[in-house]
Design an enzyme around this catalytic site. Structure first.
Site, PDB file in Angstrom:
ATOM      1  N   TYR A   1       0.812  -1.264   0.001  1.00 37.58           N
ATOM      2  CA  TYR A   1      -0.107  -0.041  -0.209  1.00 37.58           C
ATOM      3  C   TYR A   1       0.858   1.256  -0.015  1.00 37.58           C
ATOM      4  O   TYR A   1       1.990   1.497   0.678  1.00 37.58           O
ATOM      5  CB  TYR A   1      -0.976  -0.038   1.515  1.00 37.58           C
ATOM      6  CG  TYR A   1      -2.407  -0.116   0.786  1.00 37.58           C
ATOM      7  CD1 TYR A   1      -2.883   0.819   0.112  1.00 37.58           C
ATOM      8  CD2 TYR A   1      -2.991  -1.269   1.568  1.00 37.58           C
ATOM      9  CE1 TYR A   1      -4.206   0.504  -0.196  1.00 37.58           C
ATOM     10  CE2 TYR A   1      -4.452  -1.475   0.932  1.00 37.58           C
ATOM     11  CZ  TYR A   1      -4.874  -0.465   0.262  1.00 37.58           C
ATOM     12  OH  TYR A   1      -6.340  -0.660  -0.050  1.00 37.58           O
TER      13      TYR A   1
ATOM     14  N   GLU B   1      -0.573   4.944  -0.150  1.00 40.44           N
ATOM     15  CA  GLU B   1      -1.200   6.022  -0.459  1.00 40.44           C
ATOM     16  C   GLU B   1      -0.492   7.210  -0.370  1.00 40.44           C
ATOM     17  O   GLU B   1       0.266   7.398   0.536  1.00 40.44           O
ATOM     18  CB  GLU B   1      -2.531   6.136   0.398  1.00 40.44           C
ATOM     19  CG  GLU B   1      -3.476   4.918   0.138  1.00 40.44           C
ATOM     20  CD  GLU B   1      -4.620   4.979   1.095  1.00 40.44           C
ATOM     21  OE1 GLU B   1      -4.870   5.747   1.709  1.00 40.44           O
ATOM     22  OE2 GLU B   1      -5.557   4.211   0.822  1.00 40.44           O
TER      23      GLU B   1
ATOM     24  N   ASP C   1      -7.361  13.746 -24.711  1.00 38.67           N
ATOM     25  CA  ASP C   1      -7.401  12.327 -24.360  1.00 38.67           C
ATOM     26  C   ASP C   1      -6.875  11.570 -25.495  1.00 38.67           C
ATOM     27  O   ASP C   1      -7.486  11.380 -26.613  1.00 38.67           O
ATOM     28  CB  ASP C   1      -8.774  12.169 -24.078  1.00 38.67           C
ATOM     29  CG  ASP C   1      -9.089  10.627 -23.647  1.00 38.67           C
ATOM     30  OD1 ASP C   1      -7.843   9.758 -23.899  1.00 38.67           O
ATOM     31  OD2 ASP C   1      -9.907  10.171 -23.283  1.00 38.67           O
TER      32      ASP C   1
ATOM     33  N   THR D   1      -4.372   5.875 -21.277  1.00 38.00           N
ATOM     34  CA  THR D   1      -4.438   4.735 -20.959  1.00 38.00           C
ATOM     35  C   THR D   1      -2.922   4.280 -21.180  1.00 38.00           C
ATOM     36  O   THR D   1      -2.304   4.803 -22.401  1.00 38.00           O
ATOM     37  CB  THR D   1      -5.245   3.995 -21.231  1.00 38.00           C
ATOM     38  OG1 THR D   1      -5.593   3.714 -22.823  1.00 38.00           O
ATOM     39  CG2 THR D   1      -6.917   4.221 -20.830  1.00 38.00           C
TER      40      THR D   1
ATOM     41  N   LYS E   1      -3.251   0.595 -24.721  1.00 39.25           N
ATOM     42  CA  LYS E   1      -3.618   0.676 -26.158  1.00 39.25           C
ATOM     43  C   LYS E   1      -2.529   0.497 -27.069  1.00 39.25           C
ATOM     44  O   LYS E   1      -1.630  -0.439 -27.036  1.00 39.25           O
ATOM     45  CB  LYS E   1      -4.774   1.581 -26.399  1.00 39.25           C
ATOM     46  CG  LYS E   1      -6.050   1.553 -25.660  1.00 39.25           C
ATOM     47  CD  LYS E   1      -7.040   2.434 -25.966  1.00 39.25           C
ATOM     48  CE  LYS E   1      -8.430   2.455 -25.052  1.00 39.25           C
ATOM     49  NZ  LYS E   1      -8.345   3.118 -23.866  1.00 39.25           N
TER      50      LYS E   1
ATOM     51  N   ARG F   1      -2.939  -2.496 -18.199  1.00 38.93           N
ATOM     52  CA  ARG F   1      -4.349  -1.622 -18.128  1.00 38.93           C
ATOM     53  C   ARG F   1      -3.839  -0.531 -16.811  1.00 38.93           C
ATOM     54  O   ARG F   1      -3.671  -1.192 -15.745  1.00 38.93           O
ATOM     55  CB  ARG F   1      -5.391  -2.765 -17.604  1.00 38.93           C
ATOM     56  CG  ARG F   1      -5.658  -3.620 -18.481  1.00 38.93           C
ATOM     57  CD  ARG F   1      -7.158  -3.952 -18.568  1.00 38.93           C
ATOM     58  NE  ARG F   1      -7.913  -3.387 -19.687  1.00 38.93           N
ATOM     59  CZ  ARG F   1      -8.061  -3.666 -20.596  1.00 38.93           C
ATOM     60  NH1 ARG F   1      -7.610  -4.843 -21.137  1.00 38.93           N
ATOM     61  NH2 ARG F   1      -8.875  -3.062 -21.671  1.00 38.93           N
TER      62      ARG F   1
HETATM   63  N1  DSN Z   1     -12.769   0.936 -24.150  1.00 44.30           N
HETATM   64  C1  DSN Z   1     -12.118   1.759 -24.918  1.00 44.30           C
HETATM   65  C2  DSN Z   1     -12.089   1.557 -26.365  1.00 44.30           C
HETATM   66  O1  DSN Z   1     -12.210   0.458 -26.786  1.00 44.30           O
HETATM   67  O2  DSN Z   1     -11.945   2.299 -27.011  1.00 44.30           O
HETATM   68  C3  DSN Z   1     -12.235   3.159 -24.659  1.00 44.30           C
HETATM   69  O3  DSN Z   1     -12.144   3.392 -23.189  1.00 44.30           O
END
Ligand code: DSN
Length: 416
Positions: A51, A53, A197, A223, A226, A232
């Site tokens: 942990y 924090e 974003d 994120t 991707k 993730r």
């Molecule tokens: N779920 C993602 C996507 O598939 O584009 C976006 O957050």
């Protein structure tokens, strides 16, 4: 995974089956990828035990001698790779990252202006069923009805009329580049913050095949899982002036302890993304999408906006008389995995829309190139033309599996 196999054979078996499935299929969901074995190892490490924090040197729990070093290292890697003044690497994923940004910079009821979900935006850009569309007052810009691309003049007009406190530039189903410099100019003109974003395109930005938002945006969220090919998780990058507000919004505003195993895995992905090989990977993602788009259009598919210049393709199947969901399910039975998706100005419902969404990040990670992309487009054409013919779909499936056997996948079947 010998311990897992012994302790919990059911979970072990499901993971093994998923692994086999990911290897035997052509994975075209544009937000998915294959992480490296190194990223998997960091994700599955003892860091999950701790942990932490707070932030490095400002924690609410003792015993942070290694965690502080780790988080500082990952922060520095994020700042260096993106050229950002400040990085927060604790957000659990993209939606919490966006929520933290709104919480940091807006008051409840302030106005945000993002791209509408049916036009390619994300739920967390102010769509009405998301907390971001209920807690803040949201107005949503569409794509142009004809070109199905962003219309920057119309966006500027909307911003002048609506005077939002924050403009969100970013998308989850938009096959074209986003001009962050125009968004920056619009935001400055109306006195709004600009949030970029870049969840879908972070890896493309690093590779230099998509314009960079850093000079134009006050805050950037992404994120890690991707095109960036990490675990993730998510990051927030921002200017120094808003750094404290962002950090306070993530913790203690929104989250508890950071997921240190994810922080470490993000760090590994950032290191991998700083190599020349990763830049070439990003360029190949775009070449692959272009080849697939070209072959699909040659076969009479209606691509939203007439093609792609990033990693993503959105097909409007109206002219093929096959709804998106039916197409996506038939393709999946043939081992080609994509998702059904609304298209701009869709006349069908979101749960059974007119389109499917494809992307090339995962297949490019396997080393597939333009030749394979054209072949996949041909298979898609066959499946959609014979969407009610299970024998034809099964025949395509056999060919798909045979091709997949020629390509390894990062992180899979490289020993326990
Ligand atoms: N779920 C993602 C996507 O598939 O584009 C976006 O957050």
């Amino acid at each position: 995974m010998q311990a897992l196999k012994q302790t919990d054979p059911e979970i072990y078996e499901l993971i093994r089956q998923e692994e086999r499935y990911e290897l035997d299929t052509v994975r075209l969901i544009p937000s998915e990828n294959y992480v490296s074995k190194a990223v998997l190892e960091a994700s599955g490490s003892v860091l999950t035990n701790k942990y932490s924090e707070g932030y490095p040197a400002r924690r609410y729990y003792e015993g942070q001698r290694y965690i502080d070093q780790l988080e500082n290292l990952v922060i520095e890697r994020a700042k260096n790779l993106f050229g950002a003044e400040h990085a927060n690497v604790q957000p659990y994923s993209g939606s919490p990252a966006n929520l933290a940004v709104y919480f940091a910079l807006l008051k409840p009821g302030d106005k945000i202006m993002g791209m509408g979900l049916p036009h390619g935006g994300h739920l967390s850009h102010g769509w009405n069923i998301s907390i971001t569309g209920q807690f803040w007052k949201a107005v949503q810009y569409p794509v142009d009805r004809e070109s199905r691309r962003l219309d920057y003049d119309a966006i500027r007009e909307m911003a002048r009329r609506e005077r939002p406190r924050m403009i969100v530039a970013g998308a989850t189903a938009y096959p074209r580049q986003i001009d962050f410099s125009i968004f920056g100019a619009i935001a400055r003109e109306v006195g709004a913050f600009l949030l970029a974003d870049i969840a879908h395109i972070a890896g493309l930005i690093i590779a230099g095949v998509h314009p960079d938002p850093v000079p134009h945006a006050d805050v950037i969220t992404t994120t890690a899982h991707k095109t960036l090919r990490g675990p993730r998780g998510a990051m927030i990058l921002c200017r120094k002036e808003v750094a404290d507000r962002i950090d306070r919004a993530v913790f203690p505003g929104l989250q508890g302890g950071p997921h240190n195993q994810t922080t470490a895995a993000i760090g590994v992905a950032l290191k991998e993304a700083s190599t020349p090989a990763f830049k070439e990977y990003g360029r190949q993602i775009v070449r692959n999408a272009a080849a697939m788009a070209d072959e699909l259009m040659r076969r009479g598919f209606d691509l939203v906006s007439g093609g792609t210049d990033n990693h993503l393709i959105l097909i409007d199947l109206t002219n093929k008389n096959v709804p998106g969901k039916k197409a996506a399910k038939a393709l999946e039975r043939a081992g080609i995995v994509c998702n059904y998706n609304t298209v701009p100005y869709d006349t069908r419902k979101p749960f059974n829309p007119s389109g499917i969404r494809l992307g090339t990040p995962a297949v490019t990670s396997r080393g597939m190139g333009e030749e394979q992309m054209r072949q996949v487009a041909a298979w898609m054409d066959q499946v959609i033309r014979h969407v009610d013919d299970e024998a034809a779909i099964a025949r395509v499936g056999e060919e798909v599996r045979a091709m997949c056997r020629d390509f390894t996948a990062p992180g899979i079947l490289q020993g326990d």
